[in-house]
Design an enzyme around this catalytic site. Structure first.
Site, PDB file in Angstrom:
ATOM      1  N   HIS A  19       0.874  -1.169   0.000  1.00 50.03           N
ATOM      2  CA  HIS A  19       0.000   0.000   0.000  1.00 50.03           C
ATOM      3  C   HIS A  19       0.913   1.220   0.000  1.00 50.03           C
ATOM      4  CE1 HIS A  19      -3.152  -2.733   2.086  1.00 50.03           C
ATOM      5  NE2 HIS A  19      -3.308  -2.744   0.773  1.00 50.03           N
ATOM      6  N   GLU A  49       1.509   3.600   3.011  1.00 54.98           N
ATOM      7  CA  GLU A  49       2.007   3.044   4.272  1.00 54.98           C
ATOM      8  C   GLU A  49       3.530   2.982   4.142  1.00 54.98           C
ATOM      9  OE1 GLU A  49      -0.237  -0.568   4.907  1.00 54.98           O
ATOM     10  OE2 GLU A  49      -2.134   0.487   4.562  1.00 54.98           O
ATOM     11  N   HIS A  79       3.424  -3.267   6.653  1.00 51.45           N
ATOM     12  CA  HIS A  79       2.297  -2.358   6.430  1.00 51.45           C
ATOM     13  C   HIS A  79       2.322  -1.256   7.487  1.00 51.45           C
ATOM     14  CE1 HIS A  79      -0.384  -4.617   3.486  1.00 51.45           C
ATOM     15  NE2 HIS A  79       0.642  -5.431   3.665  1.00 51.45           N
ATOM     16  N   GLU A  91       2.126  -4.718  11.018  1.00 55.28           N
ATOM     17  CA  GLU A  91       1.578  -3.353  11.018  1.00 55.28           C
ATOM     18  C   GLU A  91       2.466  -2.534  11.953  1.00 55.28           C
ATOM     19  OE1 GLU A  91      -0.925  -2.234   9.263  1.00 55.28           O
ATOM     20  OE2 GLU A  91      -1.897  -4.040   8.512  1.00 55.28           O
TER      21      GLU A  91
END
Length: 651
Positions: free
Chosen positions: A255, A258, A393, A485
């Site tokens: 993404h 990110e 991410h 994350e």
């Protein structure tokens, strides 16, 4: 006023409402609609839960609709305030945002001075939608400890709701040791800034120049707009797969908005190069025993879009998707449901393959909606026998492990793999050594309390993601992959990058070292001594097999214990061995020598009406991969021709 400041990159950094550097105690308000809409929720880009009016709502909302309402920040020290960024309320049910507002400053929270524009009080332009961040720079920066945002008008059908970031430069305070000037610094002298495409290429080239003996830069394809997908290889023998040496990869920027993973991988390649040259034995051993591949930007088109706006102005989603609007983490073949559907229909589930599952036929066509970046990564996975990977991410603080996709399209349900215990170990290795995740007193990012799960969770138990890279990696290749994350803030300000490196440095190194757990070896022909490719390695009690690589070497990640291993290859008799795995990250050598099935044995099987075992799955898998590569070449040629035509038209 201040319409001309839209898109301007301010000189002072954000104070940290979005990044949580600002604590909840530093935020106060005149009133609020509910606890879930209190001042602590008035943070830029904060995301609400699925339901409005719970304790994790998507903004600060005043309890009274008048022009006397305010959101207040205590900066804890004299600060040069330079601007404010505003957003509306994050909600799928409500439309609330502030259209204009005033700003006041104070040194004691009692006496307030308005922000002036010459001789009149300044009125700043706010939002016209829920999500677009709008920057207002003050006509004259002001030094104070407190700042208030005072809404004046708001969306006519809504109420006073906002999310904010405050820009400011803390003033030096030599009498307060708690405000150390080194609080956001790292002990490592690395290039801590955001790198666009050209700057990223230059940095990678500089690392290669400093460490030519252990690094190699290569590309695996191009983005839709033609940007190359660069990979940095780090190895004591770059450019070559060494027999028995495991292959590891980090992937960032799937993404494009990110961005922390991208910068961490650029930091990591600089760090490994420098430490290797300085004789760091841990790094030298890692480089000597592992072939490392770092892909810092899987979605460079998306990144460039977000980069143009900047860290605070790109919002929550700008740059997330590919140029074509594809979410790449849903763009890989959904092999989970192919496997589960086949199991449901099978009379003997043991005959249903649990690994190396071919991609479906439709996925290989030119009509399939598959991003060129996804196609490039799939081809990369096929070319290199990766053993372990992590997909970096942002936007949360948690480590997820497969499966990412639930059965029967359930929105959220724990859906473990056969290797669930080992995946939980991998996730724990990263989460427990990440300095922010490991802090038991940290604030949750948005609405999910991952602290109760020790900051790890089965991906499908968070939310189902069909077509994820993690699941595809596990079911189509030998590679185990997790998602990290990294930060509540998808696009941290450059000033926060040094501390983010410190937060993640040990985790990044320790996770790579896990590639050396379990067993490994070489599967050879008894007579020729040649390695046997695509031999199946079965672990008794674990319903997930792997395959040997082209040279016959294999790596099976396992927790400590005793294991019964069966190896089989087409036209060979199977072989069984018992192998022991210790607790240290040093793989146990477990080699196999297989004997060819004799022609007499094959004739005997056929004479009795039996069938000679054939490994058709590996043939189908290879055939589909060839088709995908052919369709990719066709699409690339079409895209290049169209881009040339567009250039001619622009001239």
């Amino acid at each position: 006023m201040n319409k001309d400041t839209y898109g301007v990159k301010p000189g002072c950094p954000p104070l940290g409402l979005e990044s949580l550097k600002v604590s909840d105690d530093q935020l106060q308000s005149s009133s609020d609609l509910s606890f879930g809409l209190g001042p602590h929720r008035g943070r830029l880009n904060i995301q609400s839960g699925l339901e409005d009016d719970d304790e994790y709502d998507g903004a600060w909302c005043a309890g009274v609709k008048d022009q006397e309402q305010w959101l207040q920040l205590d900066a804890l020290r004299p600060t040069l305030f330079t601007g404010v960024i505003l957003q509306g309320r994050n909600s799928i049910w409500s439309l609330n945002w502030v259209r204009t507002y005033k700003v006041q400053f104070s040194n004691d929270s009692s006496v307030w001075q308005p922000c002036m524009n010459g001789s009149v009080e300044a009125v700043f332009v706010g939002n016209e939608d829920l999500e677009t961040p709008v920057l207002a720079l003050f006509p004259e920066p002001s030094v104070a400890q407190y700042i208030r945002i005072n809404p004046q008008t708001w969306f006519s059908n809504g109420t006073i709701c906002l999310r904010a970031e405050v820009l400011g430069c803390p003033m030096p305070d030599h009498d307060s040791p708690q405000f150390s000037e080194t609080e956001s610094r790292s002990t490592d002298d690395l290039d801590f800034r955001h790198h666009n495409y050209n700057e990223m290429r230059k940095l990678m080239k500089s690392v290669n120049d400093k460490c030519p003996n252990i690094t190699r830069i290569y590309t695996i394809g191009r983005s839709y707009s033609g940007l190359k997908l660069y990979v940095m290889e780090i190895s004591d023998n770059p450019g070559k797969h060494e027999l028995g040496e495991p292959e590891f990869r980090y992937v960032a920027g799937m993404h494009g908005n990110e961005v922390l993973g991208r910068e961490l991988l650029l930091n990591l390649m600089q760090y490994i190069c420098r430490e290797y040259n300085q004789g760091n034995q841990r790094v030298i051993q890692l480089v000597k025993d592992t072939r490392i591949h770092l892909l810092p930007s899987m979605n460079p088109d998306g990144y460039e879009t977000a980069y143009e706006k900047g860290s605070e102005l790109s919002g929550w989603a700008l740059g997330r998707y590919s140029f074509e609007g594809i979410d790449m983490n849903h763009n890989f073949p959904d092999l989970n449901n192919i496997m589960w559907d086949t199991q449901e229909l099978a009379t003997d589930k043991r005959r249903v393959s649990n690994h190396y599952i071919p991609m479906p036929e439709y996925y290989t066509s030119t009509e399939a909606l598959v991003a060129p970046e996804t196609r490039a990564v799939i081809s990369w996975m096929q070319d290199i026998p990766f053993v372990l990977s992590a997909n970096l991410h942002g936007g949360e603080l948690v480590v997820t492990y497969p499966f990412d996709c639930t059965r029967d399209w359930i929105p959220q349900q724990d859906t473990p793999t056969a290797d669930n215990d080992f995946f939980r170990w991998l996730a724990t290795v990263y989460a427990s050594t990440n300095l922010v995740m490991a802090n038991p007193d940290r604030r949750i990012c948005h609405s999910e309390d991952f602290l109760q799960h020790n900051n790890i969770i089965n991906g499908a138990d968070w939310h189902t993601v069909p077509g994820s890279m993690n699941d595809f990696s596990y079911l189509h290749t030998n590679c185990f992959e997790i998602t990290v994350e990294l930060s509540c803030d998808k696009f941290p300000h450059a000033s926060e990058l040094p501390i983010e490196w410190e937060n993640n440095k040990e985790s990044l190194l320790l996770y790579m070292e896990q590639v050396h757990r379990g067993i490994k070896g070489v599967i050879r022909d008894k007579d020729t001594k040649a390695g046997i490719a695509n031999a199946i390695i079965k672990v008794d009690g674990l319903d997930h097999d792997i395959r040997s690589a082209l040279d016959g070497d294999y790596w099976r990640l396992l927790n400590p214990g005793e294991y019964k291993i069966t190896v089989w290859a087409e036209s060979y008799f199977p072989r069984i061995r018992h192998c022991s795995v210790g607790s240290e990250p040093h793989a146990t050598i477990c080699d196999f020598t297989l004997t060819k099935t004799s022609q007499d044995r094959l004739k005997h099987i056929l004479a009795k009406g039996g069938k000679i075992p054939r490994d058709d799955q590996v043939r189908i898998r290879a055939m589909r991969m060839r088709k995908l590569r052919i369709s990719t070449k066709i699409l690339n040629r079409r895209r290049e021709q169209q881009q040339r035509l567009n250039k001619v038209k622009r001239k």
